[in-house]
Design a protein around this motif. Structure first.
Motif, PDB file in Angstrom:
ATOM      1  N   LEU B   5     -14.859  29.391   4.741  1.00 51.44           N
ATOM      2  CA  LEU B   5     -13.622  29.426   3.949  1.00 51.44           C
ATOM      3  C   LEU B   5     -13.584  28.251   2.957  1.00 51.44           C
ATOM      4  N   VAL B   6     -13.984  27.074   3.442  1.00 48.68           N
ATOM      5  CA  VAL B   6     -14.008  25.898   2.555  1.00 48.68           C
ATOM      6  C   VAL B   6     -15.007  26.130   1.429  1.00 48.68           C
ATOM      7  N   ALA B   7     -16.182  26.648   1.787  1.00 52.32           N
ATOM      8  CA  ALA B   7     -17.218  26.882   0.774  1.00 52.32           C
ATOM      9  C   ALA B   7     -16.744  27.892  -0.264  1.00 52.32           C
ATOM     10  N   ALA B   8     -16.100  28.968   0.207  1.00 53.86           N
ATOM     11  CA  ALA B   8     -15.597  29.985  -0.726  1.00 53.86           C
ATOM     12  C   ALA B   8     -14.543  29.378  -1.653  1.00 53.86           C
ATOM     13  N   THR B  22      -6.042  32.387  -5.389  1.00 53.37           N
ATOM     14  CA  THR B  22      -5.110  32.688  -4.296  1.00 53.37           C
ATOM     15  C   THR B  22      -5.862  32.671  -2.959  1.00 53.37           C
ATOM     16  N   VAL B  23      -5.079  32.611  -1.903  1.00 51.04           N
ATOM     17  CA  VAL B  23      -5.679  32.696  -0.569  1.00 51.04           C
ATOM     18  C   VAL B  23      -6.412  34.033  -0.424  1.00 51.04           C
ATOM     19  N   ASP B  24      -5.866  35.081  -1.037  1.00 53.44           N
ATOM     20  CA  ASP B  24      -6.533  36.393  -0.990  1.00 53.44           C
ATOM     21  C   ASP B  24      -7.918  36.347  -1.635  1.00 53.44           C
ATOM     22  N   ASP B  25      -8.025  35.624  -2.760  1.00 57.94           N
ATOM     23  CA  ASP B  25      -9.337  35.477  -3.408  1.00 57.94           C
ATOM     24  C   ASP B  25     -10.327  34.795  -2.458  1.00 57.94           C
ATOM     25  N   GLY B  33     -10.322  38.028   7.035  1.00 60.59           N
ATOM     26  CA  GLY B  33      -8.935  38.438   6.791  1.00 60.59           C
ATOM     27  C   GLY B  33      -8.028  37.229   6.537  1.00 60.59           C
ATOM     28  N   ARG B  34      -6.855  37.529   5.956  1.00 58.12           N
ATOM     29  CA  ARG B  34      -5.873  36.478   5.669  1.00 58.12           C
ATOM     30  C   ARG B  34      -5.500  35.691   6.921  1.00 58.12           C
ATOM     31  N   ARG B  35      -5.365  36.404   8.009  1.00 61.71           N
ATOM     32  CA  ARG B  35      -4.910  35.731   9.223  1.00 61.71           C
ATOM     33  C   ARG B  35      -5.894  34.660   9.684  1.00 61.71           C
ATOM     34  N   SER B  36      -7.196  34.946   9.473  1.00 64.90           N
ATOM     35  CA  SER B  36      -8.210  33.953   9.839  1.00 64.90           C
ATOM     36  C   SER B  36      -8.012  32.671   9.043  1.00 64.90           C
ATOM     37  N   PHE B  37      -7.698  32.854   7.747  1.00 62.40           N
ATOM     38  CA  PHE B  37      -7.469  31.674   6.915  1.00 62.40           C
ATOM     39  C   PHE B  37      -6.378  30.794   7.517  1.00 62.40           C
TER      40      PHE B  37
END
Lengths: 222, 222
Positions: B5-8, B22-25, B33-37
Motif C-alpha cells: 500500500l505504501v509503495a502504491a 484517492t484511497v481508491d486509486d 480492498g478499501r477495508r484493507s487500507f
C-alpha cells in the motif's frame, strides 16, 4: 464585524461543540452573511485564533527593527513576549480557547502550525545574527526552540490556572532561564564592569549547569 | 500488504499529486480492498508516515528501559537517534516524502503533530528525571525542544542534500552541541577523574557560551 463573528463562534462552541458548529450557525448568530465570514477568516479554525496573524506580523516587524547592538537572545525573548501579551490582553478568551484546543485535535494541529511559524520567525532572525559563525544555523534553531518551549511552559501553566496568577512574572522567569543558558550577559553590563576578572574553581567532573550556576552566583546575576 | 500500500501510494503521489490521489486509486494499484487500507492506516496522511507510530513506541520503550544511572540528556539524545535511524534506513523513501511534505500543507501539519509527540515523549521522561528539582519541568521542556531542534536541523540538511552525506555524523554533531550545553559530562567520566579541580579565569562580562567553551577546552572535551 470581525469581533462579532469571534464572539458568536465562542458562544456556540461550548454549547454545541466545535465540530457540530457550522460557519452557517456562526454567521446566523452574528447576523451577517457567509461571505463576510470568509472575508475575515479563511476557515473555521481561523476564527479560533483570530489574533495570531497580527501577532506574527508584529513579531516579524519587531525583529526586523532591531540593530546589531541588540543582544540576539534577549531580542528573541522580547519578541516572544509579544505572544504572551496577546494572550494576557484577554484572559477569559485565552482560557476558553485553551480548553477548546485541548479537546479538538484539528485545533491542536492548527495551533502547532502557528507555534511553528513563531519558532521559524525567531530562528530566521537568529540565523541572520549568527551568520558566518560556526554552527550558526544550528545554534539559531536550538535557541529559537528553547525560547518557544520556555515561553509555552509558562503560558500553559497560566492557562491551566484559568488565567490566575501573574503571567508576566512566570514568562520572565522562564525566558530568564533561556537567557542564562544561551545569552550574552555582557550585553547588559555597563562597560566599566566588563573587564573584571572572575575565578571559578570547580571539580573536573562537575555538571556544566552547576558550573554555570556557580559563575552566575559569583557574578550576582540571579 | 502494508508495504504494498505504501509503495502504491508513493508511485501515485508524484504522478498525480497528493491531493488528487484517492484511497481508491491506491487500493486499486495495490490490488486490495478499501477495508484493507483502513485496517493499516486511519487516513491517507498516515500512509505517508507509515513508521512513525512504531518509532514513537520504540522511543517510549527505550526511555522507559532507562535507569537512574543514565545521564538524562544523553538518554534523550540517544532516543532521538531512533528517529534518525528510521529515516536513514530508507533514504530514497525519506527524501521523496520530505519533498512531498514540503509541498502539501496538510502533510506539513501532520508532521508537526508527530514531531510534537516525539518532543512530549522526551519531555515527559526528563520531567520524571528532574522531578522535585527547581524548575524541573521548565528545564525538561527546554531540553526536549533543543534536542528535537538539533536533531531536525541535521536531519533536514541531510534530506535537502537528497540523502547524500553522512546523516549519523551530522546528527551526532548537532546532539553533541545540546549535550555540551545541558548535559552532565561527569556521567561519562571514569570515577577517578571526577575529583580533579579545574580553575577557570574569565572576564566578568564574558559571554556564558565563551566561558563554557573555555571550560570544555580546558577539560579536553571536544
Amino acid at each position: 464585524m470581525r469581533d462579532a463573528l469571534v464572539a458568536a463562534a465562542f458562544r456556540l462552541f461550548p454549547e454545541r461543540g466545535y465540530e457540530q458548529t457550522t460557519v452557517d450557525d456562526i454567521v446566523a448568530l452574528a447576523g451577517v452573511g457567509r461571505r463576510s465570514f470568509f472575508r475575515y477568516f479563511p476557515s473555521k479554525e481561523d476564527v479560533v485564533f483570530p489574533d495570531h496573524e497580527r501577532c506574527l506580523a508584529d513579531m516579524t516587524a519587531f525583529l526586523a527593527d532591531g540593530t546589531d547592538e541588540d543582544e540576539p537572545v534577549r531580542r528573541v525573548c522580547d519578541a516572544a513576549r509579544l505572544v504572551l501579551r496577546m494572550y494576557a490582553e484577554n484572559p477569559t478568551f485565552s482560557v476558553q480557547r485553551y480548553r477548546l484546543t485541548k479537546k479538538v485535535p484539528g485545533l491542536r494541529a492548527y495551533e502547532l502550525s502557528v507555534v511553528w511559524r513563531y519558532e521559524r520567525a525567531l530562528a530566521e532572525y537568529l540565523r541572520g545574527r549568527f551568520d558566518g559563525r560556526p554552527d550558526g544555523a544550528l545554534r539559531a534553531d536550538v535557541i529559537a526552540a528553547s525560547v518557544v518551549a520556555a515561553h509555552n511552559n509558562a503560558l500553559r501553566s497560566w492557562l491551566r490556572s484559568a488565567g490566575q496568577g501573574d503571567a508576566d512574572t512566570a514568562v520572565d522567569h522562564a525566558l530568564g532561564h533561556v537567557q542564562a543558558v544561551f545569552g550574552d550577559p555582557s550585553a547588559a553590563a555597563p562597560a566599566e564592569e566588563r573587564e573584571d576578572v572572575v575565578v571559578v574553581i570547580s571539580r573536573r567532573g562537575a555538571p556544566m549547569w552547576r558550573v554555570v550556576r556557580e559563575i552566575e552566583s559569583t557574578l550576582g546575576r540571579d
